[in-house]
Design an enzyme around this catalytic site. Sequence first.
Site, PDB file in Angstrom:
ATOM      1  N   ASP A 180       0.494  -1.230   0.188  1.00 40.89           N
ATOM      2  CA  ASP A 180       0.273  -0.275  -0.076  1.00 40.89           C
ATOM      3  C   ASP A 180       0.828   1.242  -0.676  1.00 40.89           C
ATOM      4  O   ASP A 180       1.080   1.694  -0.554  1.00 40.89           O
ATOM      5  CB  ASP A 180      -0.769  -0.080   1.078  1.00 40.89           C
ATOM      6  CG  ASP A 180      -1.607   0.889   1.647  1.00 40.89           C
ATOM      7  OD1 ASP A 180      -1.790   2.029   0.346  1.00 40.89           O
ATOM      8  OD2 ASP A 180      -2.706   1.261   2.540  1.00 40.89           O
ATOM      9  N   ILE A 217      -8.729  -3.799   0.234  1.00 45.37           N
ATOM     10  CA  ILE A 217      -8.729  -5.361  -0.490  1.00 45.37           C
ATOM     11  C   ILE A 217      -8.763  -5.917   1.015  1.00 45.37           C
ATOM     12  O   ILE A 217      -8.397  -6.136   1.756  1.00 45.37           O
ATOM     13  CB  ILE A 217      -7.322  -5.511  -1.131  1.00 45.37           C
ATOM     14  CG1 ILE A 217      -6.954  -4.902  -1.888  1.00 45.37           C
ATOM     15  CG2 ILE A 217      -7.547  -7.231  -1.540  1.00 45.37           C
ATOM     16  CD1 ILE A 217      -5.572  -4.678  -2.474  1.00 45.37           C
TER      17      ILE A 217
HETATM   18  P1  5GP Z   1       1.950  -0.576   3.704  1.00 44.77           P
HETATM   19  O1  5GP Z   1       2.810  -0.428   4.682  1.00 44.77           O
HETATM   20  O2  5GP Z   1       1.858  -0.544   2.746  1.00 44.77           O
HETATM   21  O3  5GP Z   1       0.513   0.620   3.717  1.00 44.77           O
HETATM   22  O4  5GP Z   1       1.089  -1.323   4.294  1.00 44.77           O
HETATM   23  C1  5GP Z   1       1.563  -2.483   4.261  1.00 44.77           C
HETATM   24  C2  5GP Z   1       0.332  -3.450   5.113  1.00 44.77           C
HETATM   25  O5  5GP Z   1      -1.376  -3.029   5.419  1.00 44.77           O
HETATM   26  C3  5GP Z   1      -0.439  -4.637   4.767  1.00 44.77           C
HETATM   27  O6  5GP Z   1       0.663  -6.061   4.789  1.00 44.77           O
HETATM   28  C4  5GP Z   1      -1.630  -4.769   5.385  1.00 44.77           C
HETATM   29  O7  5GP Z   1      -2.019  -5.139   6.900  1.00 44.77           O
HETATM   30  C5  5GP Z   1      -1.873  -3.732   5.533  1.00 44.77           C
HETATM   31  N1  5GP Z   1      -2.676  -3.491   4.623  1.00 44.77           N
HETATM   32  C6  5GP Z   1      -2.787  -2.227   3.634  1.00 44.77           C
HETATM   33  N2  5GP Z   1      -3.786  -2.017   2.773  1.00 44.77           N
HETATM   34  C7  5GP Z   1      -5.015  -3.375   2.915  1.00 44.77           C
HETATM   35  C8  5GP Z   1      -6.084  -3.542   2.227  1.00 44.77           C
HETATM   36  O8  5GP Z   1      -6.342  -2.645   0.988  1.00 44.77           O
HETATM   37  N3  5GP Z   1      -6.243  -4.130   2.922  1.00 44.77           N
HETATM   38  C9  5GP Z   1      -6.070  -4.750   4.079  1.00 44.77           C
HETATM   39  N4  5GP Z   1      -6.551  -5.839   4.531  1.00 44.77           N
HETATM   40  N5  5GP Z   1      -4.403  -5.112   4.389  1.00 44.77           N
HETATM   41  C10 5GP Z   1      -3.591  -3.606   4.306  1.00 44.77           C
END
Ligand code: 5GP
Length: 263
Positions: free
Chosen positions: A138, A237
């Site tokens: 994300d 998601i």
């Molecule tokens: P980032 O560090 O890339 O922002 O986010 C990573 C973590 O955020 C992912 O491993 C997940 O646990 C959570 N996350 C971010 N976006 C989503 C989403 O759309 N759905 C879900 N279920 N988890 C998300």
Amino acid sequence: MPTPLCADGKLRPTYEDIHKLIDRSAAYIKADFDPDLMVLISGGGLIPGRIMRSFLKRPSELDPTRLRNIPTQAIGLSLYEEVAGMVEGSIGKSVTRTQWISEKALLGHKDPSKKVEEGKDAGGLVGKKILIVDEVDDSRTTLQYAYQELYNDVRQALSSMSEQERAAVPATKFACFVVHNKRNIKKGKLPILNENNHIAGDGAAPANNNQPVERIENGIVEGIRYYAGEDTENEWIAYPWESEDITEHNRLAADARKKAGQK
Ligand code: 5GP
């Protein structure tokens, strides 16, 4: 076929959708990178990583007629979840380690002349092709943290070796796989080697499949290969393993597929 939007604006991939995305992605990753081991980011990367493991088997060194799983490690990182002892306000802004690869395992290859017994070098990152696995990229904060920390651990382990020992191990290489990559502006930064040709859209191989140039710096290939099963927009998601009612999850997913004219 892209995951269709549900009526409430969420994406609901099913277990089968995810399994198939990983199957297709794994075929490409095997040919392009062929990892020696996987580091799964807990908890979202655990189920995708477990599925991926089934597709990345290699002939056993002891009995080449048989396939064996590649070693798998888990690291626990928390960004969105509340962690005991964390200051309010830092939640969602910083990454916290909740579990890591043990130092002992990391230094398992300190003496490269010693042949590590098959299946007993799960933690040895040095000299390996390492595939980091998570479910979704994300903001990229989590992936940036995981890559940087693993890279630093490998650097540190290499710097504790003699020059002779270092020369005996192959260059360590990094790649990462996420089931879904959100097409958004990333806060976290990754030095992606194959920036414009990561697999996406049903795990299909990229049109431009030029091999990235690899530059080795102090025993580590600089940069990271990036693979995504599917690129999505910024929708939330909802993963099947988060669902308390899997029948309802599958029903909503099937409705969305029908509406989108997919089978
Ligand atoms: P980032 O560090 O890339 O922002 O986010 C990573 C973590 O955020 C992912 O491993 C997940 O646990 C959570 N996350 C971010 N976006 C989503 C989403 O759309 N759905 C879900 N279920 N988890 C998300």
